[in-house]
Write a protein that holds these residues in place. Structure first.
Motif, PDB file in Angstrom:
ATOM      1  N   TYR A  43      21.982   9.271  27.284  1.00 61.68           N
ATOM      2  CA  TYR A  43      20.831   9.842  27.981  1.00 61.68           C
ATOM      3  C   TYR A  43      21.111  11.253  28.493  1.00 61.68           C
ATOM      4  N   ASP A  44      22.338  11.513  28.951  1.00 64.57           N
ATOM      5  CA  ASP A  44      22.627  12.845  29.484  1.00 64.57           C
ATOM      6  C   ASP A  44      22.434  13.922  28.423  1.00 64.57           C
ATOM      7  N   GLN A  45      22.733  13.586  27.162  1.00 59.08           N
ATOM      8  CA  GLN A  45      22.513  14.546  26.081  1.00 59.08           C
ATOM      9  C   GLN A  45      21.022  14.770  25.850  1.00 59.08           C
ATOM     10  N   VAL A  46      20.274  13.674  25.839  1.00 60.16           N
ATOM     11  CA  VAL A  46      18.832  13.778  25.626  1.00 60.16           C
ATOM     12  C   VAL A  46      18.182  14.559  26.761  1.00 60.16           C
ATOM     13  N   ALA A  47      18.621  14.301  27.995  1.00 55.30           N
ATOM     14  CA  ALA A  47      18.071  15.019  29.143  1.00 55.30           C
ATOM     15  C   ALA A  47      18.377  16.513  29.062  1.00 55.30           C
ATOM     16  N   ALA A  48      19.519  16.857  28.452  1.00 49.32           N
ATOM     17  CA  ALA A  48      19.893  18.267  28.289  1.00 49.32           C
ATOM     18  C   ALA A  48      19.147  18.926  27.136  1.00 49.32           C
ATOM     19  N   GLY A  49      18.489  18.108  26.306  1.00 48.33           N
ATOM     20  CA  GLY A  49      17.642  18.657  25.255  1.00 48.33           C
ATOM     21  C   GLY A  49      18.195  18.633  23.856  1.00 48.33           C
ATOM     22  N   ALA A  50      19.455  18.161  23.672  1.00 51.12           N
ATOM     23  CA  ALA A  50      20.013  18.170  22.320  1.00 51.12           C
ATOM     24  C   ALA A  50      21.172  17.191  22.192  1.00 51.12           C
ATOM     25  N   ILE A  51      21.196  16.481  21.077  1.00 53.56           N
ATOM     26  CA  ILE A  51      22.346  15.671  20.671  1.00 53.56           C
ATOM     27  C   ILE A  51      23.043  16.455  19.570  1.00 53.56           C
ATOM     28  N   THR A  65       7.710  14.777  13.362  1.00 53.09           N
ATOM     29  CA  THR A  65       8.116  14.100  14.597  1.00 53.09           C
ATOM     30  C   THR A  65       7.285  14.526  15.802  1.00 53.09           C
ATOM     31  N   ALA A  66       6.235  15.308  15.579  1.00 56.43           N
ATOM     32  CA  ALA A  66       5.471  15.891  16.687  1.00 56.43           C
ATOM     33  C   ALA A  66       4.815  14.843  17.573  1.00 56.43           C
ATOM     34  N   ALA A  67       4.440  13.698  17.006  1.00 55.86           N
ATOM     35  CA  ALA A  67       3.710  12.692  17.773  1.00 55.86           C
ATOM     36  C   ALA A  67       4.621  11.793  18.605  1.00 55.86           C
ATOM     37  N   PHE A  68       5.928  11.910  18.429  1.00 55.08           N
ATOM     38  CA  PHE A  68       6.857  11.076  19.181  1.00 55.08           C
ATOM     39  C   PHE A  68       7.056  11.640  20.588  1.00 55.08           C
ATOM     40  N   GLY A  69       7.501  10.789  21.501  1.00 55.30           N
ATOM     41  CA  GLY A  69       7.747  11.207  22.871  1.00 55.30           C
ATOM     42  C   GLY A  69       8.947  12.125  22.982  1.00 55.30           C
ATOM     43  N   PRO A  70       9.148  12.751  24.147  1.00 55.48           N
ATOM     44  CA  PRO A  70      10.217  13.747  24.308  1.00 55.48           C
ATOM     45  C   PRO A  70      11.625  13.191  24.101  1.00 55.48           C
ATOM     46  N   GLN A  71      11.903  11.985  24.584  1.00 54.02           N
ATOM     47  CA  GLN A  71      13.227  11.413  24.363  1.00 54.02           C
ATOM     48  C   GLN A  71      13.455  11.154  22.875  1.00 54.02           C
ATOM     49  N   SER A  72      12.455  10.591  22.230  1.00 55.45           N
ATOM     50  CA  SER A  72      12.581  10.264  20.810  1.00 55.45           C
ATOM     51  C   SER A  72      12.716  11.509  19.949  1.00 55.45           C
ATOM     52  N   ARG A  73      12.024  12.576  20.313  1.00 58.63           N
ATOM     53  CA  ARG A  73      12.096  13.796  19.505  1.00 58.63           C
ATOM     54  C   ARG A  73      13.498  14.383  19.505  1.00 58.63           C
ATOM     55  N   VAL A  74      14.196  14.301  20.632  1.00 59.22           N
ATOM     56  CA  VAL A  74      15.578  14.792  20.672  1.00 59.22           C
ATOM     57  C   VAL A  74      16.446  13.975  19.717  1.00 59.22           C
ATOM     58  N   ILE A  75      16.258  12.667  19.722  1.00 60.10           N
ATOM     59  CA  ILE A  75      17.023  11.795  18.826  1.00 60.10           C
ATOM     60  C   ILE A  75      16.697  12.105  17.369  1.00 60.10           C
ATOM     61  N   LEU A  76      15.425  12.267  17.065  1.00 60.79           N
ATOM     62  CA  LEU A  76      15.010  12.521  15.682  1.00 60.79           C
ATOM     63  C   LEU A  76      15.473  13.890  15.195  1.00 60.79           C
ATOM     64  N   THR A  77      15.504  14.859  16.078  1.00 65.39           N
ATOM     65  CA  THR A  77      16.026  16.177  15.701  1.00 65.39           C
ATOM     66  C   THR A  77      17.494  16.072  15.307  1.00 65.39           C
TER      67      THR A  77
END
Length: 245
Positions: free
Chosen positions: A126-134, A180-192
């Protein structure tokens, strides 16, 4: 290989907000007492004192992974099937990793994971997702694997030909064409991350299960929507010729 894993099987986040769902990890330091561990697979395990806290967070279920990050020594300690008995700690296998090196296990050696890889670097956190990038590939599982492995994996845990089953270490990525535009913010980081770094096959298990650490801040409803994607949305990455550099 996509069909062998499951072209119609859905992507599944194997973690969430519940503390017992996912693979947790323990942050330790030089002051954490070291414990001797007895291993079932002793010849492929690292024998040294493991900094196991008094009340460690251990993965639920049968695998019982126990991960410890020593932030003072920059070392990662990982155990598979960890259990404390009246005689002390036991585990199926154990591996110690220097976080200042890219050194792999000896060829043919397992670790605390079937592919002979470290577990923690492949977790969705989660800390990576909260920071905006994995900024790394993500660990995932497949129902059946063949009797070989490809870089950077060091160990196989399957049977049969790699012409019909994937090898440990297989890298797969989300196709660039997936919207991936329709996914939520947490999911978009994962998908990126799945587009940029992909995911790496590290164990036998359910198809397209990506592994992460539990955290109360995960939005479980949002993560569940990742199941809209299937194996058909992924492609295999050719890693032929890659070596440690």
């Amino acid at each position: 290989m996509i069909s062998a894993i499951g072209i119609g099987a859905r992507l599944h986040p194997d973690f969430g907000s519940y503390s017992g769902y996912g693979i947790p990890y323990n942050v330790v330091g030089s002051g954490t007492p070291r414990s001797t561990v007895s291993f079932a697979y002793s010849d492929e395990s690292d024998h040294a004192g493991y900094p196991i806290p008094a009340r460690p967070r251990i993965e639920g279920g049968s695998d019982r992974h126990l991960l410890m990050v020593d932030t003072n020594a920059c070392r990662l300690y990982e155990l598979y099937d960890a259990l404390k008995t009246t005689h002390g700690w036991t585990a199926g296998s154990g591996a110690i990793w220097s976080l200042t090196s890219n050194k792999l296990r000896p060829a043919g050696w397992t670790s605390a994971d079937a592919a002979g890889l470290p577990i923690l670097p492949g977790l969705v956190r989660y800390d990576q997702v909260a920071a905006g990038a994995i900024l790394h590939a993500i660990r995932f599982t497949a129902p059946q694997t063949c009797n070989e492995y490809v870089y950077p994996a060091r160990h196989e845990a399957g049977t049969g030909s790699c012409s019909v089953r994937p090898p440990m270490g297989l890298r797969v990525r989300l196709k660039a064409s997936v919207n991936t535009a329709a996914f939520g913010p947490q999911s978009r980081v994962i998908l990126t991350a799945l587009k940029r770094y992909g995911m790496m096959l590290a164990d036998n298990g359910s198809p397209w299960y990506i592994t992460g650490a539990p955290d109360p801040h995960w939005n479980d409803n949002e993560l569940h929507v990742l199941g809209q994607l299937t194996g058909a949305d992924f492609e295999v990455v050719d890693t032929t010729g890659l070596v440690n550099g």
